[in-house]
Design a protein around this motif. Sequence first.
Motif, PDB file in Angstrom:
ATOM      1  N   VAL A   1       6.277   2.345  -2.560  1.00 42.04           N
ATOM      2  CA  VAL A   1       6.977   2.823  -3.756  1.00 42.04           C
ATOM      3  C   VAL A   1       6.288   4.060  -4.314  1.00 42.04           C
ATOM      4  O   VAL A   1       6.933   5.020  -4.751  1.00 42.04           O
ATOM      5  CB  VAL A   1       7.041   1.711  -4.823  1.00 42.04           C
ATOM      6  CG1 VAL A   1       7.581   2.257  -6.137  1.00 42.04           C
ATOM      7  CG2 VAL A   1       7.909   0.564  -4.327  1.00 42.04           C
ATOM      8  N   THR A   2       4.971   4.056  -4.296  1.00 41.02           N
ATOM      9  CA  THR A   2       4.201   5.194  -4.817  1.00 41.02           C
ATOM     10  C   THR A   2       3.576   6.045  -3.718  1.00 41.02           C
ATOM     11  O   THR A   2       3.118   7.139  -3.980  1.00 41.02           O
ATOM     12  CB  THR A   2       3.090   4.695  -5.758  1.00 41.02           C
ATOM     13  OG1 THR A   2       2.296   3.708  -5.077  1.00 41.02           O
ATOM     14  CG2 THR A   2       3.685   4.076  -7.007  1.00 41.02           C
ATOM     15  N   HIS A   3       3.544   5.521  -2.488  1.00 43.93           N
ATOM     16  CA  HIS A   3       2.970   6.254  -1.362  1.00 43.93           C
ATOM     17  C   HIS A   3       3.962   6.186  -0.195  1.00 43.93           C
ATOM     18  O   HIS A   3       3.900   5.256   0.612  1.00 43.93           O
ATOM     19  CB  HIS A   3       1.622   5.665  -0.940  1.00 43.93           C
ATOM     20  CG  HIS A   3       0.584   5.691  -2.029  1.00 43.93           C
ATOM     21  ND1 HIS A   3       0.530   4.736  -3.014  1.00 43.93           N
ATOM     22  CD2 HIS A   3      -0.429   6.564  -2.276  1.00 43.93           C
ATOM     23  CE1 HIS A   3      -0.485   5.007  -3.817  1.00 43.93           C
ATOM     24  NE2 HIS A   3      -1.073   6.109  -3.394  1.00 43.93           N
ATOM     25  N   PRO A   4       4.879   7.142  -0.088  1.00 42.26           N
ATOM     26  CA  PRO A   4       5.930   7.081   0.943  1.00 42.26           C
ATOM     27  C   PRO A   4       5.366   7.014   2.355  1.00 42.26           C
ATOM     28  O   PRO A   4       4.268   7.527   2.650  1.00 42.26           O
ATOM     29  CB  PRO A   4       6.696   8.391   0.718  1.00 42.26           C
ATOM     30  CG  PRO A   4       6.403   8.776  -0.691  1.00 42.26           C
ATOM     31  CD  PRO A   4       4.997   8.316  -0.951  1.00 42.26           C
ATOM     32  N   ILE A   5       6.115   6.355   3.237  1.00 42.17           N
ATOM     33  CA  ILE A   5       5.738   6.276   4.642  1.00 42.17           C
ATOM     34  C   ILE A   5       6.856   6.867   5.499  1.00 42.17           C
ATOM     35  O   ILE A   5       7.972   7.049   5.041  1.00 42.17           O
ATOM     36  CB  ILE A   5       5.432   4.823   5.063  1.00 42.17           C
ATOM     37  CG1 ILE A   5       6.637   3.915   4.786  1.00 42.17           C
ATOM     38  CG2 ILE A   5       4.186   4.307   4.370  1.00 42.17           C
ATOM     39  CD1 ILE A   5       6.418   2.480   5.205  1.00 42.17           C
ATOM     40  N   THR A   6       6.529   7.169   6.740  1.00 40.37           N
ATOM     41  CA  THR A   6       7.447   7.908   7.615  1.00 40.37           C
ATOM     42  C   THR A   6       8.266   7.014   8.527  1.00 40.37           C
ATOM     43  O   THR A   6       9.040   7.514   9.343  1.00 40.37           O
ATOM     44  CB  THR A   6       6.653   8.901   8.471  1.00 40.37           C
ATOM     45  OG1 THR A   6       5.700   8.169   9.269  1.00 40.37           O
ATOM     46  CG2 THR A   6       5.908   9.914   7.607  1.00 40.37           C
ATOM     47  N   VAL A   7       8.099   5.694   8.428  1.00 43.87           N
ATOM     48  CA  VAL A   7       8.836   4.767   9.290  1.00 43.87           C
ATOM     49  C   VAL A   7       9.582   3.753   8.439  1.00 43.87           C
ATOM     50  O   VAL A   7       9.285   3.563   7.256  1.00 43.87           O
ATOM     51  CB  VAL A   7       7.890   4.024  10.258  1.00 43.87           C
ATOM     52  CG1 VAL A   7       7.247   4.983  11.256  1.00 43.87           C
ATOM     53  CG2 VAL A   7       6.837   3.230   9.487  1.00 43.87           C
ATOM     54  N   ALA A   8      10.560   3.109   9.049  1.00 46.31           N
ATOM     55  CA  ALA A   8      11.279   2.006   8.412  1.00 46.31           C
ATOM     56  C   ALA A   8      10.824   0.702   9.043  1.00 46.31           C
ATOM     57  O   ALA A   8      10.710   0.596  10.277  1.00 46.31           O
ATOM     58  CB  ALA A   8      12.786   2.186   8.594  1.00 46.31           C
ATOM     59  N   PHE A   9      10.565  -0.292   8.219  1.00 46.50           N
ATOM     60  CA  PHE A   9      10.148  -1.607   8.708  1.00 46.50           C
ATOM     61  C   PHE A   9      11.353  -2.539   8.764  1.00 46.50           C
ATOM     62  O   PHE A   9      12.095  -2.679   7.794  1.00 46.50           O
ATOM     63  CB  PHE A   9       9.067  -2.207   7.814  1.00 46.50           C
ATOM     64  CG  PHE A   9       7.713  -1.630   8.039  1.00 46.50           C
ATOM     65  CD1 PHE A   9       6.843  -2.208   8.942  1.00 46.50           C
ATOM     66  CD2 PHE A   9       7.319  -0.479   7.375  1.00 46.50           C
ATOM     67  CE1 PHE A   9       5.593  -1.665   9.172  1.00 46.50           C
ATOM     68  CE2 PHE A   9       6.074   0.074   7.589  1.00 46.50           C
ATOM     69  CZ  PHE A   9       5.202  -0.518   8.490  1.00 46.50           C
TER      70      PHE A   9
ATOM     71  N   TYR B   1       1.201   5.883   9.299  1.00 51.99           N
ATOM     72  CA  TYR B   1       2.563   6.228   8.889  1.00 51.99           C
ATOM     73  C   TYR B   1       2.661   6.670   7.421  1.00 51.99           C
ATOM     74  O   TYR B   1       3.763   6.828   6.899  1.00 51.99           O
ATOM     75  CB  TYR B   1       3.500   5.054   9.122  1.00 51.99           C
ATOM     76  CG  TYR B   1       3.530   4.584  10.560  1.00 51.99           C
ATOM     77  CD1 TYR B   1       3.747   5.491  11.609  1.00 51.99           C
ATOM     78  CD2 TYR B   1       3.346   3.242  10.881  1.00 51.99           C
ATOM     79  CE1 TYR B   1       3.765   5.060  12.922  1.00 51.99           C
ATOM     80  CE2 TYR B   1       3.377   2.804  12.202  1.00 51.99           C
ATOM     81  CZ  TYR B   1       3.569   3.720  13.209  1.00 51.99           C
ATOM     82  OH  TYR B   1       3.601   3.292  14.520  1.00 51.99           O
ATOM     83  N   VAL B   2       1.527   6.848   6.766  1.00 50.82           N
ATOM     84  CA  VAL B   2       1.557   7.339   5.393  1.00 50.82           C
ATOM     85  C   VAL B   2       1.954   8.813   5.405  1.00 50.82           C
ATOM     86  O   VAL B   2       1.350   9.639   6.107  1.00 50.82           O
ATOM     87  CB  VAL B   2       0.190   7.161   4.707  1.00 50.82           C
ATOM     88  CG1 VAL B   2       0.225   7.737   3.302  1.00 50.82           C
ATOM     89  CG2 VAL B   2      -0.201   5.684   4.670  1.00 50.82           C
ATOM     90  N   ALA B   3       2.981   9.162   4.628  1.00 51.35           N
ATOM     91  CA  ALA B   3       3.465  10.542   4.613  1.00 51.35           C
ATOM     92  C   ALA B   3       2.430  11.473   4.000  1.00 51.35           C
ATOM     93  O   ALA B   3       1.801  11.131   2.976  1.00 51.35           O
ATOM     94  CB  ALA B   3       4.772  10.627   3.823  1.00 51.35           C
ATOM     95  N   LYS B   4       2.226  12.609   4.635  1.00 52.98           N
ATOM     96  CA  LYS B   4       1.288  13.592   4.113  1.00 52.98           C
ATOM     97  C   LYS B   4       1.937  14.335   2.940  1.00 52.98           C
ATOM     98  O   LYS B   4       3.099  14.690   2.998  1.00 52.98           O
ATOM     99  CB  LYS B   4       0.893  14.576   5.209  1.00 52.98           C
ATOM    100  CG  LYS B   4       0.071  13.946   6.324  1.00 52.98           C
ATOM    101  CD  LYS B   4      -0.293  14.975   7.363  1.00 52.98           C
ATOM    102  CE  LYS B   4      -1.264  14.381   8.390  1.00 52.98           C
ATOM    103  NZ  LYS B   4      -0.741  13.183   9.030  1.00 52.98           N
TER     104      LYS B   4
END
Length: 234
Positions: A105-113, A230-233
């Motif tokens: 929610v506060t730290h976007p990621i680049t994959v879908a689980f 997978y944490v978005a930069k």
Amino acid sequence: MRIFLLSAALAISLFLPGCARRSFQSQTLVPAALATHRTVAILPFTVGLERLQDVVIRGPEPWTDSVRRPLALTHGPNRQRWGERRQLGYQLQAELQAALMRQQVTHPITVAFQNPADTNQRLARAGITYESLPSHSMAELRAALGVDVVLLGQTDMRQLLPGSASIALFVLTDSNLMAANGVRTALDLYDTQTGQLVWRFDHELAGRPSTSPVALANALVRHMWRGFPYVAKP
């Protein structure tokens, strides 16, 4: 004398903090593959569980090194506690997913689980059971789940005695059972296309750690997040 020692141990234990030592480490193995991933399925965890009564019967079970696979204890207590271990495996799968969703929610990621319920339904339709999961190839899991990567979790829980009772047992038996309390977890990401292990995370809590699936999942996500691939930069 034994009664005196037991009373003293119980009294002392009231003033000891209920904390746990922790250690953790992540390792990226194939960065190029990680960059191509878009969908991830978390599988039910493999769980090893050891309780006080198991130790009384046959003594403590040696643990393997936390950076080796498989971690799980494989002898008497696992066979005797199969239903409990299976339930914990599914709980850890669901709670890890929930903790990851809260974090993103506060730290976007680049994959879908993939939703764990969907994952488990797909496995069932493919005839893949909890017991047979380790025997299936990455190609079979990819066909069943339709994802780029699977996350495999392995947890060993050693719960001898909580708090004062553990200290009393230590005094009465001259054994280091309380020090052996702990939870070790290994998380592995496998590329389903190539079958390669692309990332791994080793986590250990020792002393008097909580073995609640919710608490463990939150600790895993909190400690692995800095090295999670997978944490978005920003």
